[in-house]
Design a protein around this motif. Structure first.
Motif, PDB file in Angstrom:
ATOM      1  N   UNK A 142       1.236   9.017  -1.183  1.00 50.93           N
ATOM      2  CA  UNK A 142       0.566  10.059  -0.406  1.00 50.93           C
ATOM      3  C   UNK A 142       1.380  10.426   0.806  1.00 50.93           C
ATOM      4  N   UNK A 143       0.727  10.439   1.969  1.00 58.35           N
ATOM      5  CA  UNK A 143       1.433  10.799   3.200  1.00 58.35           C
ATOM      6  C   UNK A 143       0.751  10.134   4.383  1.00 58.35           C
ATOM      7  N   UNK A 144       1.511   9.915   5.435  1.00 60.52           N
ATOM      8  CA  UNK A 144       1.002   9.321   6.677  1.00 60.52           C
ATOM      9  C   UNK A 144       0.383   7.943   6.435  1.00 60.52           C
ATOM     10  N   UNK A 145       1.126   7.104   5.719  1.00 62.60           N
ATOM     11  CA  UNK A 145       0.594   5.790   5.323  1.00 62.60           C
ATOM     12  C   UNK A 145       1.132   4.641   6.183  1.00 62.60           C
ATOM     13  N   UNK A 146       1.932   4.934   7.185  1.00 59.54           N
ATOM     14  CA  UNK A 146       2.401   3.886   8.086  1.00 59.54           C
ATOM     15  C   UNK A 146       1.333   3.499   9.110  1.00 59.54           C
ATOM     16  N   UNK A 147       1.628   2.441   9.860  1.00 60.20           N
ATOM     17  CA  UNK A 147       0.732   1.969  10.928  1.00 60.20           C
ATOM     18  C   UNK A 147      -0.679   1.685  10.405  1.00 60.20           C
ATOM     19  N   UNK A 148      -0.734   1.048   9.256  1.00 58.81           N
ATOM     20  CA  UNK A 148      -2.028   0.769   8.638  1.00 58.81           C
ATOM     21  C   UNK A 148      -2.746  -0.345   9.402  1.00 58.81           C
ATOM     22  N   UNK A 149      -4.041  -0.176   9.578  1.00 65.70           N
ATOM     23  CA  UNK A 149      -4.865  -1.194  10.249  1.00 65.70           C
ATOM     24  C   UNK A 149      -5.916  -1.801   9.335  1.00 65.70           C
ATOM     25  N   UNK A 150      -6.194  -1.151   8.212  1.00 65.32           N
ATOM     26  CA  UNK A 150      -7.191  -1.686   7.275  1.00 65.32           C
ATOM     27  C   UNK A 150      -7.037  -1.005   5.924  1.00 65.32           C
ATOM     28  N   UNK A 151      -7.049  -1.812   4.866  1.00 71.06           N
ATOM     29  CA  UNK A 151      -7.115  -1.296   3.494  1.00 71.06           C
ATOM     30  C   UNK A 151      -8.194  -2.091   2.771  1.00 71.06           C
ATOM     31  N   UNK A 152      -9.076  -1.410   2.062  1.00 69.68           N
ATOM     32  CA  UNK A 152     -10.136  -2.095   1.329  1.00 69.68           C
ATOM     33  C   UNK A 152     -10.282  -1.470  -0.049  1.00 69.68           C
ATOM     34  N   UNK A 153     -10.477  -2.339  -1.043  1.00 65.93           N
ATOM     35  CA  UNK A 153     -10.818  -1.911  -2.402  1.00 65.93           C
ATOM     36  C   UNK A 153     -12.263  -2.300  -2.640  1.00 65.93           C
ATOM     37  N   UNK A 154     -13.122  -1.308  -2.864  1.00 63.81           N
ATOM     38  CA  UNK A 154     -14.545  -1.578  -3.094  1.00 63.81           C
ATOM     39  C   UNK A 154     -15.102  -2.468  -1.973  1.00 63.81           C
ATOM     40  N   UNK A 155     -14.760  -2.116  -0.739  1.00 66.61           N
ATOM     41  CA  UNK A 155     -15.208  -2.730   0.519  1.00 66.61           C
ATOM     42  C   UNK A 155     -14.562  -4.084   0.815  1.00 66.61           C
ATOM     43  N   UNK A 156     -13.786  -4.651  -0.095  1.00 67.23           N
ATOM     44  CA  UNK A 156     -13.118  -5.931   0.149  1.00 67.23           C
ATOM     45  C   UNK A 156     -11.752  -5.658   0.772  1.00 67.23           C
ATOM     46  N   UNK A 157     -11.518  -6.226   1.948  1.00 67.65           N
ATOM     47  CA  UNK A 157     -10.300  -5.929   2.690  1.00 67.65           C
ATOM     48  C   UNK A 157      -9.082  -6.668   2.131  1.00 67.65           C
ATOM     49  N   UNK A 158      -7.958  -5.973   2.174  1.00 66.37           N
ATOM     50  CA  UNK A 158      -6.692  -6.555   1.734  1.00 66.37           C
ATOM     51  C   UNK A 158      -6.089  -7.399   2.848  1.00 66.37           C
ATOM     52  N   UNK A 159      -5.213  -8.289   2.452  1.00 66.25           N
ATOM     53  CA  UNK A 159      -4.431  -9.073   3.393  1.00 66.25           C
ATOM     54  C   UNK A 159      -3.244  -8.212   3.837  1.00 66.25           C
ATOM     55  N   UNK A 160      -3.280  -7.741   5.082  1.00 65.63           N
ATOM     56  CA  UNK A 160      -2.235  -6.821   5.541  1.00 65.63           C
ATOM     57  C   UNK A 160      -0.866  -7.471   5.623  1.00 65.63           C
ATOM     58  N   UNK A 161      -0.808  -8.806   5.656  1.00 66.20           N
ATOM     59  CA  UNK A 161       0.498  -9.464   5.667  1.00 66.20           C
ATOM     60  C   UNK A 161       1.208  -9.310   4.330  1.00 66.20           C
ATOM     61  N   UNK A 162       0.487  -8.896   3.290  1.00 67.19           N
ATOM     62  CA  UNK A 162       1.083  -8.671   1.975  1.00 67.19           C
ATOM     63  C   UNK A 162       1.231  -7.177   1.677  1.00 67.19           C
ATOM     64  N   UNK A 163       1.192  -6.364   2.708  1.00 72.84           N
ATOM     65  CA  UNK A 163       1.294  -4.906   2.556  1.00 72.84           C
ATOM     66  C   UNK A 163       2.621  -4.434   3.151  1.00 72.84           C
ATOM     67  N   UNK A 164       3.315  -3.542   2.435  1.00 75.50           N
ATOM     68  CA  UNK A 164       4.503  -2.900   2.985  1.00 75.50           C
ATOM     69  C   UNK A 164       4.321  -1.394   2.854  1.00 75.50           C
ATOM     70  N   UNK A 165       4.545  -0.683   3.941  1.00 76.44           N
ATOM     71  CA  UNK A 165       4.323   0.760   3.928  1.00 76.44           C
ATOM     72  C   UNK A 165       5.587   1.526   4.238  1.00 76.44           C
ATOM     73  N   UNK A 166       5.666   2.729   3.717  1.00 76.86           N
ATOM     74  CA  UNK A 166       6.526   3.807   4.175  1.00 76.86           C
ATOM     75  C   UNK A 166       5.602   4.980   4.454  1.00 76.86           C
ATOM     76  N   UNK A 167       6.146   6.017   5.009  1.00 74.83           N
ATOM     77  CA  UNK A 167       5.270   7.132   5.379  1.00 74.83           C
ATOM     78  C   UNK A 167       4.558   7.725   4.171  1.00 74.83           C
ATOM     79  N   UNK A 168       5.224   7.714   3.000  1.00 78.26           N
ATOM     80  CA  UNK A 168       4.641   8.392   1.841  1.00 78.26           C
ATOM     81  C   UNK A 168       4.253   7.450   0.704  1.00 78.26           C
ATOM     82  N   UNK A 169       4.346   6.137   0.930  1.00 75.72           N
ATOM     83  CA  UNK A 169       3.892   5.205  -0.090  1.00 75.72           C
ATOM     84  C   UNK A 169       3.688   3.818   0.520  1.00 75.72           C
ATOM     85  N   UNK A 170       2.877   3.022  -0.168  1.00 77.07           N
ATOM     86  CA  UNK A 170       2.584   1.673   0.326  1.00 77.07           C
ATOM     87  C   UNK A 170       2.378   0.736  -0.859  1.00 77.07           C
TER      88      UNK A 170
END
Length: 389
Positions: A78-106
């Motif tokens: 997508x777009x504007x995906x950097x500086x993420x503070x929260x990601x959730x799938x069906x309300x369950x939050x992801x572990x952000x330490x296992x997330x890597x982002x670029x501006x257009x993909x994560x």
């Protein structure tokens, strides 16, 4: 020892695809100006947007997906995906330490837990806002199979077997268990088992009722029997005509309050022994002889420690002189209950080819004991009964 930071590893995975298409030669050297900003640090210019989701292995981004599984690694595009503070799938939050982002993909790992809320969306929050995207995490179906001992005494603990117990929030109360109408809280919950404490005073022939919501939010229930004494064919064997043929040592006795047949002794290979149990058929259940596949013969088995029941035990069962059903315990693995009682269920149809007698008419169950090799026996069979699956 070399250690690799998880975020660095994800960065390598994500950037590898881009490098494959942008590098024209392994010898190319790119010099960046001092003002270069790494892709994972580019500022967002607006609210996040998600346009598609791909499995991380789909390096060509050729097949977008609309559902995923627990612990799956996916790429959000997508777009504007950097500086993420929260990601959730069906309300369950992801572990952000296992997330890597670029501006257009994560790159994101779907959480290992499921929510009972059935929101079926990805929620992605950055410093510029929140985006949602329709995405389903299908629930593995809950199955409630059986108790390890249906004739456990009230006041004792029993183990329930099935699948996916740990995903259905039995500890939080979203899914419930009642015994004889009394709510009980399961303990020691794993994917395939959980323990229940049977309340003191719970009467025989009670039901253990499991209630949960399926992946569509629809309520489901499964009942398991607790001490179904009304279905016993022979009770404590009083008044049962027992005819024994062969060298087998078998006696009807009471152990731990269980009326049982106790098999002991040393036997050579192929020693032929039969035990015929004859009495009037009890009034319930009334077995439908046109649908024998819907029934099982159940009993509790107890083996002394180091005296397992195996395929070499050579136990066979038949009703009313029909075909013999050869029991291969645990599909050849054998059963050693270590002195505890364990419920066994065998298909009725193969041993009842002559049918099951009508209530209050004479019926014989033959147990054949023919070891296939030299065998030392010390096992008990109790609570023989015919029940529906």
């Amino acid at each position: 020892m070399i250690t690799i930071n998880m975020k660095h590893l994800l960065a390598i995975c994500l950037m590898g695809c881009a490098m494959a298409t942008t590098l024209t030669s392994c010898n190319n050297i790119v010099d960046y100006a001092d003002g270069y900003t790494p892709a994972d640090q580019l500022a967002n210019t607006g609210a996040p947007q998600i346009s598609a989701v791909f499995d991380v292995a789909d390096t060509q981004r050729s097949t977008p997906i609309t559902e995923g599984t627990l612990n799956q690694m996916v790429v959000l595009v997508g777009d504007n995906l950097n500086n993420v503070t929260r990601i959730a799938f069906n309300t369950v939050e992801c572990n952000l330490s296992e997330v890597y982002t670029q501006k257009q993909q994560a790159i994101v790992r779907i959480p290992s837990k499921l929510s009972m809320e059935h929101v079926n969306k990805i929620e992605y929050t950055t410093d510029k806002g929140t985006a949602t995207f329709d995405f389903t995490i299908p629930f593995p179906a809950l199955t409630v199979s059986h108790l390890d001992n249906e004739f456990m005494w009230a006041g004792g603990d029993v183990t329930v077997h099935g699948s996916n117990f740990d995903l259905y929030d039995f500890e939080g109360g979203t899914s419930t268990v009642t015994i004889g109408g009394t709510t009980v809280m399961p303990t020691d919950i794993t994917s395939s088992t959980m323990k229940l404490h049977i309340p003191e005073g719970t009467p025989d022939n009670s039901k253990i009722l499991f209630t949960w919501n399926d992946d569509n939010g629809q309520q489901q229930q499964k009942a398991l029997p607790f001490r179904p004494s009304s279905a016993l064919l022979y009770g404590d064997f009083a008044g049962v005509q027992m005819a024994v043929d062969g060298s087998v040592t078998v006696v009807a006795e009471s152990t731990d309050g269980y009326g049982n047949l106790h098999f002991t002794g040393s036997y050579g290979a192929w020693a032929w022994n039969t035990i015929d149990l004859s009495s009037n058929m009890i009034a319930t259940p009334v077995v439908d002889n046109a649908a024998l596949d819907n029934y099982v013969l159940k009993f509790e088995l107890q083996t002394a420690t180091n005296f397992p029941v195996t395929e070499n035990t050579g136990l066979q069962f038949c009703f009313n002189w029909g075909d013999n059903y050869v029991w291969n315990p645990a599909d050849g693995l054998g059963i050693n209950t270590l002195g505890k009682w364990q419920t066994v269920a065998l298909p009725l149809a193969p041993m009842a080819t002559k049918g099951i007698s009508a209530p209050n008419t004479w019926q014989t169950l033959r147990i054949i004991f023919q070891p296939l090799a030299d065998y030392e026996a010390d096992f008990r069979i109790a609570n023989l009964r015919i029940v529906e699956k």
